[in-house]
Design a protein around this motif. Structure first.
Motif, PDB file in Angstrom:
ATOM      1  N   PRO A 178       1.074  -1.036  -0.089  1.00 44.23           N
ATOM      2  CA  PRO A 178       0.152   0.217  -0.165  1.00 44.23           C
ATOM      3  C   PRO A 178       0.636   1.025   0.124  1.00 44.23           C
ATOM      4  CG  PRO A 178      -0.472  -1.478   1.709  1.00 44.23           C
ATOM      5  CD  PRO A 178       0.663  -1.843   1.214  1.00 44.23           C
ATOM      6  N   GLN A 179       2.115   1.680   0.638  1.00 43.45           N
ATOM      7  CA  GLN A 179       3.203   2.045   0.194  1.00 43.45           C
ATOM      8  C   GLN A 179       4.265   2.856  -0.266  1.00 43.45           C
ATOM      9  OE1 GLN A 179       5.559   1.843   4.342  1.00 43.45           O
ATOM     10  NE2 GLN A 179       6.878   3.769   2.723  1.00 43.45           N
ATOM     11  N   GLY A 180       3.249   1.124  -1.949  1.00 38.33           N
ATOM     12  CA  GLY A 180       3.700   1.927  -3.337  1.00 38.33           C
ATOM     13  C   GLY A 180       5.294   0.910  -3.164  1.00 38.33           C
ATOM     14  N   ILE A 181       5.715   0.196  -2.316  1.00 32.48           N
ATOM     15  CA  ILE A 181       6.937  -0.081  -1.824  1.00 32.48           C
ATOM     16  C   ILE A 181       7.468  -2.078  -2.568  1.00 32.48           C
ATOM     17  CG2 ILE A 181       9.438  -0.882  -0.142  1.00 32.48           C
ATOM     18  CD1 ILE A 181       8.309   2.089   1.137  1.00 32.48           C
ATOM     19  N   ARG A 182       8.133  -1.810  -3.396  1.00 32.16           N
ATOM     20  CA  ARG A 182       7.600  -3.684  -3.875  1.00 32.16           C
ATOM     21  C   ARG A 182       9.529  -4.352  -2.191  1.00 32.16           C
ATOM     22  NH1 ARG A 182      10.407  -3.579  -8.272  1.00 32.16           N
ATOM     23  NH2 ARG A 182      10.902  -2.194  -8.292  1.00 32.16           N
ATOM     24  N   VAL A 183       8.799  -5.437  -2.636  1.00 30.00           N
ATOM     25  CA  VAL A 183       9.712  -6.099  -1.557  1.00 30.00           C
ATOM     26  C   VAL A 183      10.196  -7.690  -2.427  1.00 30.00           C
ATOM     27  CG1 VAL A 183      10.435  -7.425   0.818  1.00 30.00           C
ATOM     28  CG2 VAL A 183       9.088  -5.509  -0.154  1.00 30.00           C
ATOM     29  N   ASN A 184      11.891  -7.792  -2.885  1.00 29.78           N
ATOM     30  CA  ASN A 184      11.938  -9.039  -4.052  1.00 29.78           C
ATOM     31  C   ASN A 184      12.899  -9.813  -3.194  1.00 29.78           C
ATOM     32  OD1 ASN A 184       9.590  -9.007  -5.332  1.00 29.78           O
ATOM     33  ND2 ASN A 184      10.441  -6.995  -5.833  1.00 29.78           N
ATOM     34  N   ALA A 185      13.606 -10.675  -3.673  1.00 29.68           N
ATOM     35  CA  ALA A 185      14.170 -11.614  -3.262  1.00 29.68           C
ATOM     36  C   ALA A 185      14.867 -12.383  -4.443  1.00 29.68           C
ATOM     37  CB  ALA A 185      14.197 -12.636  -2.305  1.00 29.68           C
ATOM     38  N   ILE A 186      16.526 -12.479  -4.503  1.00 34.14           N
ATOM     39  CA  ILE A 186      16.784 -12.262  -5.630  1.00 34.14           C
ATOM     40  C   ILE A 186      17.765 -14.366  -4.973  1.00 34.14           C
ATOM     41  CG2 ILE A 186      19.117 -12.300  -7.211  1.00 34.14           C
ATOM     42  CD1 ILE A 186      18.992  -9.642  -7.284  1.00 34.14           C
ATOM     43  N   SER A 236      10.755  -2.463 -12.613  1.00 29.96           N
ATOM     44  CA  SER A 236       9.987  -3.607 -12.035  1.00 29.96           C
ATOM     45  C   SER A 236       8.993  -3.438 -11.495  1.00 29.96           C
ATOM     46  CB  SER A 236      10.998  -4.813 -11.519  1.00 29.96           C
ATOM     47  OG  SER A 236      11.445  -3.750 -10.276  1.00 29.96           O
ATOM     48  N   ALA A 237       7.979  -2.822 -11.532  1.00 29.02           N
ATOM     49  CA  ALA A 237       7.591  -1.216 -11.289  1.00 29.02           C
ATOM     50  C   ALA A 237       5.884  -2.157 -10.634  1.00 29.02           C
ATOM     51  CB  ALA A 237       6.918  -0.072 -11.960  1.00 29.02           C
ATOM     52  N   ARG A 238       5.724  -3.578 -10.713  1.00 30.45           N
ATOM     53  CA  ARG A 238       4.415  -4.391 -10.777  1.00 30.45           C
ATOM     54  C   ARG A 238       5.529  -5.677 -10.094  1.00 30.45           C
ATOM     55  NH1 ARG A 238       3.523   0.070 -10.594  1.00 30.45           N
ATOM     56  NH2 ARG A 238       1.862   1.090 -12.023  1.00 30.45           N
ATOM     57  N   THR A 239       5.896  -5.860  -9.589  1.00 28.78           N
ATOM     58  CA  THR A 239       7.158  -7.195  -9.799  1.00 28.78           C
ATOM     59  C   THR A 239       7.062  -6.280  -8.202  1.00 28.78           C
ATOM     60  OG1 THR A 239       7.970  -7.337 -10.871  1.00 28.78           O
ATOM     61  CG2 THR A 239       8.692  -8.596  -9.544  1.00 28.78           C
ATOM     62  N   THR A 240       5.909  -7.778  -7.121  1.00 22.33           N
ATOM     63  CA  THR A 240       6.842  -7.590  -5.862  1.00 22.33           C
ATOM     64  C   THR A 240       6.475  -8.948  -4.860  1.00 22.33           C
ATOM     65  OG1 THR A 240       6.550  -6.497  -3.894  1.00 22.33           O
ATOM     66  CG2 THR A 240       4.555  -6.670  -5.074  1.00 22.33           C
ATOM     67  N   GLY A 241       6.965  -9.713  -4.364  1.00 23.29           N
ATOM     68  CA  GLY A 241       6.688 -10.866  -3.232  1.00 23.29           C
ATOM     69  C   GLY A 241       7.574 -11.906  -4.232  1.00 23.29           C
ATOM     70  N   GLU A 242       8.154 -11.864  -5.254  1.00 22.48           N
ATOM     71  CA  GLU A 242       9.184 -12.525  -5.933  1.00 22.48           C
ATOM     72  C   GLU A 242      10.242 -13.238  -5.574  1.00 22.48           C
ATOM     73  OE1 GLU A 242       7.868 -14.160  -8.576  1.00 22.48           O
ATOM     74  OE2 GLU A 242       5.850 -13.698  -7.773  1.00 22.48           O
ATOM     75  N   VAL A 243      10.681 -13.998  -5.577  1.00 22.51           N
ATOM     76  CA  VAL A 243      12.077 -14.526  -5.573  1.00 22.51           C
ATOM     77  C   VAL A 243      12.251 -14.849  -7.531  1.00 22.51           C
ATOM     78  CG1 VAL A 243      13.905 -16.473  -5.492  1.00 22.51           C
ATOM     79  CG2 VAL A 243      11.393 -15.814  -3.778  1.00 22.51           C
ATOM     80  N   LEU A 244      13.908 -13.977  -7.832  1.00 26.57           N
ATOM     81  CA  LEU A 244      14.104 -14.054  -8.963  1.00 26.57           C
ATOM     82  C   LEU A 244      15.453 -15.130  -8.664  1.00 26.57           C
ATOM     83  CD1 LEU A 244      14.008 -13.412 -11.700  1.00 26.57           C
ATOM     84  CD2 LEU A 244      15.471 -11.201 -11.116  1.00 26.57           C
ATOM     85  N   TYR A 245      15.294 -15.744  -9.961  1.00 26.98           N
ATOM     86  CA  TYR A 245      16.258 -16.854  -9.733  1.00 26.98           C
ATOM     87  C   TYR A 245      17.448 -16.611 -10.794  1.00 26.98           C
ATOM     88  CZ  TYR A 245      13.641 -20.656  -7.301  1.00 26.98           C
ATOM     89  OH  TYR A 245      13.987 -21.175  -6.200  1.00 26.98           O
ATOM     90  N   VAL A 246      18.779 -16.559 -10.428  1.00 28.90           N
ATOM     91  CA  VAL A 246      19.986 -15.589 -11.101  1.00 28.90           C
ATOM     92  C   VAL A 246      20.840 -16.739 -11.076  1.00 28.90           C
ATOM     93  CG1 VAL A 246      21.602 -14.017 -11.384  1.00 28.90           C
ATOM     94  CG2 VAL A 246      19.070 -13.515 -10.494  1.00 28.90           C
ATOM     95  N   ASP A 247      20.914 -18.133 -11.466  1.00 27.43           N
ATOM     96  CA  ASP A 247      21.172 -19.479 -11.201  1.00 27.43           C
ATOM     97  C   ASP A 247      21.775 -20.095 -12.753  1.00 27.43           C
ATOM     98  OD1 ASP A 247      18.642 -20.644 -12.101  1.00 27.43           O
ATOM     99  OD2 ASP A 247      18.551 -21.351 -10.382  1.00 27.43           O
ATOM    100  N   SER A 248      21.245 -19.335 -13.489  1.00 26.63           N
ATOM    101  CA  SER A 248      21.965 -20.047 -14.928  1.00 26.63           C
ATOM    102  C   SER A 248      21.157 -20.607 -15.583  1.00 26.63           C
ATOM    103  CB  SER A 248      23.337 -20.952 -14.693  1.00 26.63           C
ATOM    104  OG  SER A 248      24.555 -19.676 -14.680  1.00 26.63           O
ATOM    105  N   GLY A 249      19.817 -20.704 -14.594  1.00 28.79           N
ATOM    106  CA  GLY A 249      18.479 -21.731 -14.777  1.00 28.79           C
ATOM    107  C   GLY A 249      18.931 -23.082 -13.900  1.00 28.79           C
TER     108      GLY A 249
END
Ligand code: NAD
Length: 261
Positions: A178-186, A236-249
């Motif tokens: 609601p504060q317009g702040i996104r939280v994601n993990a890599i 990534s304005a509409r991406t939140t709560g995600e885990v983004l894999y940076v692991d060569s797949g």
């Protein structure tokens, strides 16, 4: 114009030039962010200050995240210096070396608490301390590892801590939405750093990782830095709560593809 031009970022967890936090710091500097760097304690100061200098950052603050007063102090310092902050990067993890080998059932109560406190609670504590000074459009980013969802031998209590960190990332995403702040993990593939050196059998695991990952490429701190730019920026304005894999797949594989060996 850089993707982070006009944004202020605070990066926690810089220990040396192999740290994932250093990959993030360099990428953020390249994209024009105003930077603040935080490190764990006095012993790291002489390594961290020259790195900060390299990227023209003169906000370098000590913060032992196991101490509430340190967390409050760094948020206060950042408020005094920057007014508002846009981006917070949590690149911190710790478990006693003894807990990162052998059977998970041997995890001590003390070792469990320590890993959870430093590697998980600190993200929540930092989020709370910075909440009043975060700008809408801002982003919080944590660093996780695949050992949270699948068994990585010897990773043990850190795997459980990473599961809790990823869950915390989702809960915080809901709180801050609601504060317009996104939280994601890599979720980064294995990288040789101070922290990973503590995991028993890391070297052989690292080799097996490159063999099995579809891209057959090791992951570097610059790869994580670039992914962090994406998650920190308006791209990534509409991406939140995600885990983004940076692991060569690596995480998409069920069994090794022996036909390509
Ligand atoms: P690193 O050792 O360079 O960074 C870990 C940081 O945590 C250090 O800067 C250390 O000082 C800090 N830290 C530990 N206790 C602290 C405390 N009490 N207060 C403040 N800071 C404290 O290693 P890294 O690999 O860059 O780790 C960064 C993050 O990335 C960690 O969360 C780690 O679990 C995660 N990660 C690492 C890998 C990998 O293979 N290296 C893979 C995926 C995720």
């Amino acid at each position: 114009m850089g993707l982070l031009e006009g944004k202020t970022a605070l990066i926690f967890g810089l220990a040396n030039n192999r740290s994932i936090a250093w990959g993030v710091t360099q990428a953020f500097a390249r994209e024009g962010a105003t930077l603040g760097i935080s490190y764990a304690g006095e012993a790291l100061k002489r390594r961290v200050e020259p790195l900060a200098e390299k990227v023209g950052c003169d906000f370098v603050a000590e913060c032992d995240v196991s101490k509430d007063e340190d967390i409050e102090a760094v948020a206060k310092k950042a408020a005094e210096r920057f007014g508002k902050v846009d981006i917070l990067v949590h690149s911190i993890g710790f478990a006693d070396r003894n807990e990162l080998q052998g059977e998970y059932y041997n995890t001590s109560r003390k070792g469990f608490h320590l890993a959870m406190d430093i590697s998980v609670y600190s993200f929540v504590g930092l989020a709370r301390a910075f909440q009043p000074i975060l700008n809408p459009g801002g982003a919080l980013i944590s660093m996780t590892y695949y050992g949270s969802v699948k068994v990585a031998p010897n990773y043990n209590v850190m795997g459980v801590a990473k599961a809790a960190l990823e869950a915390s990332t989702r809960y915080l995403a809901n709180d801050f939405g609601p504060q317009g702040i996104r939280v994601n993990a890599i979720s980064a593939g294995p990288i040789r750093t101070l922290a990973s050196a503590g995991v028993s059998g890391f070297k052989s695991m690292h080799k097996a990782f490159v063999d099995m990952a579809p891209l057959h490429q090791p992951v570097g701190i610059e790869d994580v830095g670039n992914a962090a730019v994406f998650l920190a920026s308006d791209m990534s304005a509409r991406t939140t709560g995600e885990v983004l894999y940076v692991d060569s797949g690596y995480n998409i594989m069920g069994v090794p593809d022996v036909s390509k060996g």
